[in-house]
Design a protein around this motif. Structure first.
Motif, PDB file in Angstrom:
ATOM      1  N   PHE A  13      62.129  69.092  51.346  1.00 20.55           N
ATOM      2  CA  PHE A  13      61.546  69.750  52.521  1.00 20.55           C
ATOM      3  C   PHE A  13      62.327  69.262  53.745  1.00 20.55           C
ATOM      4  O   PHE A  13      62.343  68.069  54.034  1.00 20.55           O
ATOM      5  N   CYS A  14      62.972  70.163  54.436  1.00 19.96           N
ATOM      6  CA  CYS A  14      63.827  69.784  55.578  1.00 19.96           C
ATOM      7  C   CYS A  14      63.090  69.853  56.906  1.00 19.96           C
ATOM      8  O   CYS A  14      63.268  69.003  57.770  1.00 19.96           O
ATOM      9  N   ARG A  15      62.277  70.900  57.070  1.00 21.04           N
ATOM     10  CA  ARG A  15      61.569  71.090  58.338  1.00 21.04           C
ATOM     11  C   ARG A  15      60.100  70.706  58.162  1.00 21.04           C
ATOM     12  O   ARG A  15      59.271  71.519  57.762  1.00 21.04           O
ATOM     13  N   ILE A  16      59.799  69.445  58.454  1.00 16.57           N
ATOM     14  CA  ILE A  16      58.439  68.930  58.299  1.00 16.57           C
ATOM     15  C   ILE A  16      57.748  68.944  59.661  1.00 16.57           C
ATOM     16  O   ILE A  16      58.218  68.317  60.610  1.00 16.57           O
ATOM     17  N   ALA A  17      56.646  69.676  59.745  1.00 12.56           N
ATOM     18  CA  ALA A  17      55.891  69.757  60.998  1.00 12.56           C
ATOM     19  C   ALA A  17      54.721  68.787  60.967  1.00 12.56           C
ATOM     20  O   ALA A  17      53.914  68.802  60.030  1.00 12.56           O
ATOM     21  N   GLY A  18      54.642  67.929  61.978  1.00 10.14           N
ATOM     22  CA  GLY A  18      53.439  67.132  62.206  1.00 10.14           C
ATOM     23  C   GLY A  18      52.484  67.953  63.057  1.00 10.14           C
ATOM     24  O   GLY A  18      52.907  68.641  63.990  1.00 10.14           O
ATOM     25  N   VAL A  19      51.187  67.907  62.718  1.00  8.13           N
ATOM     26  CA  VAL A  19      50.203  68.727  63.429  1.00  8.13           C
ATOM     27  C   VAL A  19      48.984  67.867  63.783  1.00  8.13           C
ATOM     28  O   VAL A  19      48.460  67.136  62.938  1.00  8.13           O
ATOM     29  N   ASP A  20      48.544  67.959  65.044  1.00  3.19           N
ATOM     30  CA  ASP A  20      47.361  67.218  65.491  1.00  3.19           C
ATOM     31  C   ASP A  20      46.711  67.957  66.650  1.00  3.19           C
ATOM     32  O   ASP A  20      47.319  68.848  67.253  1.00  3.19           O
ATOM     33  N   GLU A  21      45.465  67.583  66.964  1.00  2.00           N
ATOM     34  CA  GLU A  21      44.759  68.209  68.083  1.00  2.00           C
ATOM     35  C   GLU A  21      44.091  67.146  68.950  1.00  2.00           C
ATOM     36  O   GLU A  21      43.881  66.025  68.514  1.00  2.00           O
ATOM     37  N   VAL A  22      43.764  67.537  70.187  1.00  4.17           N
ATOM     38  CA  VAL A  22      42.999  66.682  71.109  1.00  4.17           C
ATOM     39  C   VAL A  22      41.927  67.529  71.786  1.00  4.17           C
ATOM     40  O   VAL A  22      42.037  68.745  71.854  1.00  4.17           O
ATOM     41  N   GLY A  23      40.904  66.842  72.267  1.00  8.47           N
ATOM     42  CA  GLY A  23      39.836  67.509  73.005  1.00  8.47           C
ATOM     43  C   GLY A  23      38.678  67.962  72.153  1.00  8.47           C
ATOM     44  O   GLY A  23      37.805  68.700  72.599  1.00  8.47           O
ATOM     45  N   ARG A  24      38.614  67.462  70.930  1.00 11.34           N
ATOM     46  CA  ARG A  24      37.537  67.874  70.020  1.00 11.34           C
ATOM     47  C   ARG A  24      36.171  67.445  70.550  1.00 11.34           C
ATOM     48  O   ARG A  24      35.195  68.174  70.427  1.00 11.34           O
ATOM     49  N   GLY A  25      36.114  66.265  71.156  1.00  9.58           N
ATOM     50  CA  GLY A  25      34.821  65.731  71.595  1.00  9.58           C
ATOM     51  C   GLY A  25      34.465  66.009  73.040  1.00  9.58           C
ATOM     52  O   GLY A  25      33.479  65.462  73.544  1.00  9.58           O
ATOM     53  N   CYS A  26      35.219  66.860  73.719  1.00  4.24           N
ATOM     54  CA  CYS A  26      34.981  67.125  75.146  1.00  4.24           C
ATOM     55  C   CYS A  26      33.830  68.107  75.358  1.00  4.24           C
ATOM     56  O   CYS A  26      33.522  68.914  74.494  1.00  4.24           O
ATOM     57  N   LEU A  27      33.250  68.053  76.549  1.00  2.04           N
ATOM     58  CA  LEU A  27      32.239  69.028  76.953  1.00  2.04           C
ATOM     59  C   LEU A  27      32.857  70.225  77.662  1.00  2.04           C
ATOM     60  O   LEU A  27      32.208  71.244  77.848  1.00  2.04           O
ATOM     61  N   PHE A  28      34.104  70.070  78.080  1.00  4.68           N
ATOM     62  CA  PHE A  28      34.749  71.052  78.949  1.00  4.68           C
ATOM     63  C   PHE A  28      36.151  71.363  78.461  1.00  4.68           C
ATOM     64  O   PHE A  28      36.874  70.477  78.008  1.00  4.68           O
ATOM     65  N   GLY A  29      36.545  72.620  78.578  1.00  5.23           N
ATOM     66  CA  GLY A  29      37.939  73.001  78.376  1.00  5.23           C
ATOM     67  C   GLY A  29      38.326  73.285  76.934  1.00  5.23           C
ATOM     68  O   GLY A  29      37.525  73.187  76.009  1.00  5.23           O
ATOM     69  N   ASP A  30      39.588  73.639  76.783  1.00  7.39           N
ATOM     70  CA  ASP A  30      40.134  74.034  75.486  1.00  7.39           C
ATOM     71  C   ASP A  30      40.279  72.832  74.548  1.00  7.39           C
ATOM     72  O   ASP A  30      40.472  71.700  75.000  1.00  7.39           O
ATOM     73  N   VAL A  31      40.240  73.105  73.262  1.00 10.81           N
ATOM     74  CA  VAL A  31      40.794  72.176  72.288  1.00 10.81           C
ATOM     75  C   VAL A  31      42.267  72.565  72.158  1.00 10.81           C
ATOM     76  O   VAL A  31      42.601  73.753  72.102  1.00 10.81           O
TER      77      VAL A  31
END
Length: 203
Positions: A13-31
């Motif tokens: 596998f040559c093109r390995i993408a790391g994937v993560d998110e932020v803002g899961r626990g927020c009351l406001f705004g996008d994840v």
């Protein structure tokens, strides 16, 4: 930090993408999620779980990642959709959007404790942002992207809520401002209804 990447490279596998998110626990705004493909064998000194890094260090690493990555993409899911489909599904959707936005299609994905709804080989890693450079890089990109929205556009839109200070999390100041002023269109109703109910029982 390259253990999981090396396993992928050994399987061609040559093109390995790391994937993560932020803002899961927020009351406001996008994840906000990010997907990052780094060149095979590249080591970026200092890359770690974004929560362990100072804002200044994250900013420096963000610029390095953007310079050296083969591809970077960010996906957003807003509060209305979060309320409609729930935060877990919204986080997964943001991750899917991030991967779909990459200029190179990855042949393998390393994901922080989640599954992305795409027909690509993938591996979910608990505490991935502390154990995989690719996921850590994605966590930094997602965190810096979201923090800049909190400090810039979102703060300008709703200057009375302290967004640039608490980044949308449920701090005392934030809860007090929601009670005093009411929620904005960017607040997650499914999250704050519980807080407002708790506040009302206090009076």
């Amino acid at each position: 930090m390259l253990l999981y990447e090396k396993e992928g490279w050994e399987q061609s596998f040559c093109r390995i993408a790391g994937v993560d998110e932020v803002g899961r626990g927020c009351l406001f705004g996008d994840v906000v999620a990010a997907a990052v493909i780094l060149p095979e064998g590249l080591i970026i000194e200092g890359v770690d779980d974004s929560k362990k890094l100072s804002a200044k260090k994250r900013d420096v690493l963000f610029e390095l990642i953007m310079e050296q990555a083969l591809a970077v993409s960010v996906g957003h899911v807003d509060s209305a959709v979060i309320d409609e489909i729930n935060i877990k599904q919204a986080s997964r959707l943001a991750m899917k959007k991030a991967v779909e936005g990459l200029s190179h299609t990855p042949d393998y994905m390393l994901i922080d404790a989640e599954k992305v709804d795409l027909p690509l080989p993938q591996r979910s890693i608990i505490k991935g942002d502390a154990n995989s450079q690719s996921i850590a890089a994605a966590s930094i990109v997602a965190k810096v992207t979201r923090d800049r929205l909190c400090e810039g556009l979102w703060e300008e839109l709703y200057p009375d809520y302290g967004i640039k200070i608490h980044k949308g999390y449920a701090t005392k100041l934030h809860r007090e401002q929601i009670v005093a002023l009411g929620p904005t269109p960017m607040h997650r109703r499914s999250f704050i209804s519980r807080i407002l109910a708790e506040q009302q029982t206090l009076f």
